[in-house]
Design a protein around this motif. Structure first.
Motif, PDB file in Angstrom:
ATOM      1  N   VAL A  60      69.673  66.714  39.069  1.00  0.00           N
ATOM      2  CA  VAL A  60      70.524  65.568  38.753  1.00  0.00           C
ATOM      3  C   VAL A  60      69.768  64.579  37.867  1.00  0.00           C
ATOM      4  CG1 VAL A  60      71.785  63.602  39.712  1.00  0.00           C
ATOM      5  CG2 VAL A  60      71.908  65.839  40.833  1.00  0.00           C
ATOM      6  N   ALA A  61      68.514  64.323  38.193  1.00  0.00           N
ATOM      7  CA  ALA A  61      67.707  63.383  37.394  1.00  0.00           C
ATOM      8  C   ALA A  61      67.563  63.862  35.956  1.00  0.00           C
ATOM      9  CB  ALA A  61      66.336  63.198  38.030  1.00  0.00           C
ATOM     10  N   ALA A  62      67.443  65.196  35.768  1.00  0.00           N
ATOM     11  CA  ALA A  62      67.265  65.753  34.422  1.00  0.00           C
ATOM     12  C   ALA A  62      68.473  65.494  33.534  1.00  0.00           C
ATOM     13  CB  ALA A  62      66.985  67.250  34.508  1.00  0.00           C
TER      14      ALA A  62
ATOM     15  N   LEU B 233      74.690  63.822  46.162  1.00  0.00           N
ATOM     16  CA  LEU B 233      73.729  62.951  45.497  1.00  0.00           C
ATOM     17  C   LEU B 233      74.503  62.041  44.562  1.00  0.00           C
ATOM     18  CD1 LEU B 233      71.003  65.608  44.627  1.00  0.00           C
ATOM     19  CD2 LEU B 233      70.796  63.793  46.333  1.00  0.00           C
ATOM     20  N   SER B 234      74.205  60.750  44.583  1.00  0.00           N
ATOM     21  CA  SER B 234      74.952  59.786  43.783  1.00  0.00           C
ATOM     22  C   SER B 234      74.014  58.933  42.945  1.00  0.00           C
ATOM     23  CB  SER B 234      75.785  58.861  44.683  1.00  0.00           C
ATOM     24  OG  SER B 234      76.709  59.604  45.441  1.00  0.00           O
ATOM     25  N   ALA B 235      74.455  58.645  41.726  1.00  0.00           N
ATOM     26  CA  ALA B 235      73.711  57.766  40.820  1.00  0.00           C
ATOM     27  C   ALA B 235      74.698  56.819  40.164  1.00  0.00           C
ATOM     28  CB  ALA B 235      72.974  58.578  39.762  1.00  0.00           C
TER      29      ALA B 235
ATOM     30  N   ASN C 253      65.670  58.965  31.972  1.00  0.00           N
ATOM     31  CA  ASN C 253      66.056  57.587  32.304  1.00  0.00           C
ATOM     32  C   ASN C 253      66.968  57.568  33.523  1.00  0.00           C
ATOM     33  OD1 ASN C 253      64.820  56.124  30.003  1.00  0.00           O
ATOM     34  ND2 ASN C 253      66.211  57.412  28.817  1.00  0.00           N
ATOM     35  N   ALA C 254      66.611  58.344  34.528  1.00  0.00           N
ATOM     36  CA  ALA C 254      67.468  58.487  35.696  1.00  0.00           C
ATOM     37  C   ALA C 254      67.504  57.206  36.518  1.00  0.00           C
ATOM     38  CB  ALA C 254      66.984  59.643  36.561  1.00  0.00           C
ATOM     39  N   PRO C 255      68.704  56.779  36.920  1.00  0.00           N
ATOM     40  CA  PRO C 255      68.801  55.660  37.863  1.00  0.00           C
ATOM     41  C   PRO C 255      68.418  56.128  39.260  1.00  0.00           C
ATOM     42  CG  PRO C 255      70.958  56.587  37.436  1.00  0.00           C
ATOM     43  CD  PRO C 255      69.996  57.323  36.549  1.00  0.00           C
ATOM     44  N   GLU C 256      68.474  55.241  40.226  1.00  0.00           N
ATOM     45  CA  GLU C 256      68.195  55.620  41.614  1.00  0.00           C
ATOM     46  C   GLU C 256      69.221  56.648  42.082  1.00  0.00           C
ATOM     47  OE1 GLU C 256      67.731  53.614  46.074  1.00  0.00           O
ATOM     48  OE2 GLU C 256      68.444  52.422  44.371  1.00  0.00           O
ATOM     49  N   ILE C 257      68.747  57.714  42.698  1.00  0.00           N
ATOM     50  CA  ILE C 257      69.620  58.781  43.183  1.00  0.00           C
ATOM     51  C   ILE C 257      69.590  58.762  44.711  1.00  0.00           C
ATOM     52  CG2 ILE C 257      70.022  61.265  43.244  1.00  0.00           C
ATOM     53  CD1 ILE C 257      68.661  61.405  40.484  1.00  0.00           C
TER      54      ILE C 257
ATOM     55  N   ASP D 279      78.462  61.795  40.923  1.00  0.00           N
ATOM     56  CA  ASP D 279      78.215  62.451  42.209  1.00  0.00           C
ATOM     57  C   ASP D 279      77.966  63.929  41.983  1.00  0.00           C
ATOM     58  OD1 ASP D 279      78.571  60.118  43.639  1.00  0.00           O
ATOM     59  OD2 ASP D 279      80.657  60.531  44.143  1.00  0.00           O
ATOM     60  N   ALA D 280      77.023  64.497  42.737  1.00  0.00           N
ATOM     61  CA  ALA D 280      76.758  65.935  42.728  1.00  0.00           C
ATOM     62  C   ALA D 280      76.860  66.423  44.169  1.00  0.00           C
ATOM     63  CB  ALA D 280      75.386  66.232  42.155  1.00  0.00           C
ATOM     64  N   TYR D 281      77.896  67.232  44.469  1.00  0.00           N
ATOM     65  CA  TYR D 281      78.145  67.717  45.819  1.00  0.00           C
ATOM     66  C   TYR D 281      77.432  69.054  46.046  1.00  0.00           C
ATOM     67  CZ  TYR D 281      81.863  64.229  46.054  1.00  0.00           C
ATOM     68  OH  TYR D 281      82.570  63.057  46.053  1.00  0.00           O
TER      69      TYR D 281
END
Length: 298
Positions: free
Chosen positions: A61-63, A5-7, A68-72, A46-48
């Protein structure tokens, strides 16, 4: 197949996200880096994960971005050891007399060069970023200019690299390093063992702790410092100006980095209010590395 997952967002937002990762689920491996050297404030987190990420992984990841999470985005990856692959991509760097490399690269054999091995998975403070390399150069400059500190503190130390480099230059000084993230404290200890750096409170050794800014009993007890190092961000550098000035010995030095050249005047003004003046500076790309000195009082 593995996934990630990438932001993409600002460097400050990514660093704050990593700060919030205390107690992070080890099934998701985090990595962060600068996307483009021409845009130093744009970073990617990045979260692998081993399997296809679902709502729970996306929410985790958003937490980290505190509402204020960007697009993931999710991406499927071919089978590979992604930690090793990322380390292979992190090329060694040379800064001053120092050579920083990952475990996948050999140490330098050049005479007079000190090598440090820092895993590439530790995104901040590996020497790959311009501010860290600039700090290594400035430490070398300080030594050449005759600076001989007896007590050194590295605030927001990350991997411990800058403190290790300072110890190579001044092996008889005492070294106190701290970071707000307890994972960084663990990384300092691991990296010290990896690089043969002795741990402890005696001269020539490094003691590591988790602390916010200068807020730790040992940091206060070991003051005043002849050299304070802080490679963080402009806002906390400004906030810490009075604390740094209070903890500094007469004619002491402060090495500041993590600020953009456009932020330099504001940072310098904050420290000038507390009696610290610019002695030398280095600019690497859009980033400023500042050596400030305190006026003698006595």
């Amino acid at each position: 197949m593995s996934w990630k997952l990438s932001a993409i967002t600002s460097r400050e937002a990514v660093e704050q996200a990593l700060d919030r990762a205390e107690g992070w689920d080890e099934a998701l491996v985090l990595a962060a880096f600068e996307v483009d050297p021409d845009e130093p404030d744009v970073w990617q987190l990045d979260a692998y994960c081993e399997g296809k990420p679902g709502k729970a992984e996306r929410a985790a990841v958003a937490a980290l971005f505190d509402g204020n999470a960007p697009e993931i985005k999710a991406e499927e990856l071919p089978d590979a050891d992604w930690v090793s692959e990322s380390q292979k991509g992190a090329q060694p760097i040379r800064a001053g007399r120092f050579y920083v490399h990952t475990p996948e690269h050999p140490a330098s054999e050049e005479p007079g060069v000190t090598s440090f091995c820092i895993p590439a998975a530790q995104a901040f403070g590996t020497g790959q970023h311009a501010t860290t390399a600039g700090c290594l150069e400035m430490l070398d400059t300080m030594r050449a200019d005759g600076i001989v500190p007896r007590d050194v503190a590295d605030i927001g130390t990350g991997t411990g690299l800058l403190a290790f480099a300072a110890r190579d230059l001044w092996p008889k000084a005492r070294y106190t390093v701290s970071d707000i993230d307890p994972l960084c404290t663990e990384a300092v200890i691991d990296n010290a063992l990896r690089n043969g750096i002795p741990l402890g409170t005696e001269p020539g050794k490094v003691v590591a702790m988790t602390a916010e800014g200068m807020d730790h009993e040992l940091l206060h007890a070991r003051a005043p410092y002849d050299l304070l190092i802080a490679n963080i961000l402009a806002a906390p550098l400004i906030e810490l100006a009075p604390d740094f000035a209070a903890a500094l010995a007469p004619r002491g030095s402060v090495l500041l980095a993590g600020l953009l050249a456009t932020q330099e005047s504001t940072v310098r003004r904050a420290y000038r209010r507390h009696g610290l003046r610019l002695h030398k500076r280095i600019q690497r790309g859009d980033w400023s590395i500042l050596w400030l000195r305190a006026r003698y009082v006595g």
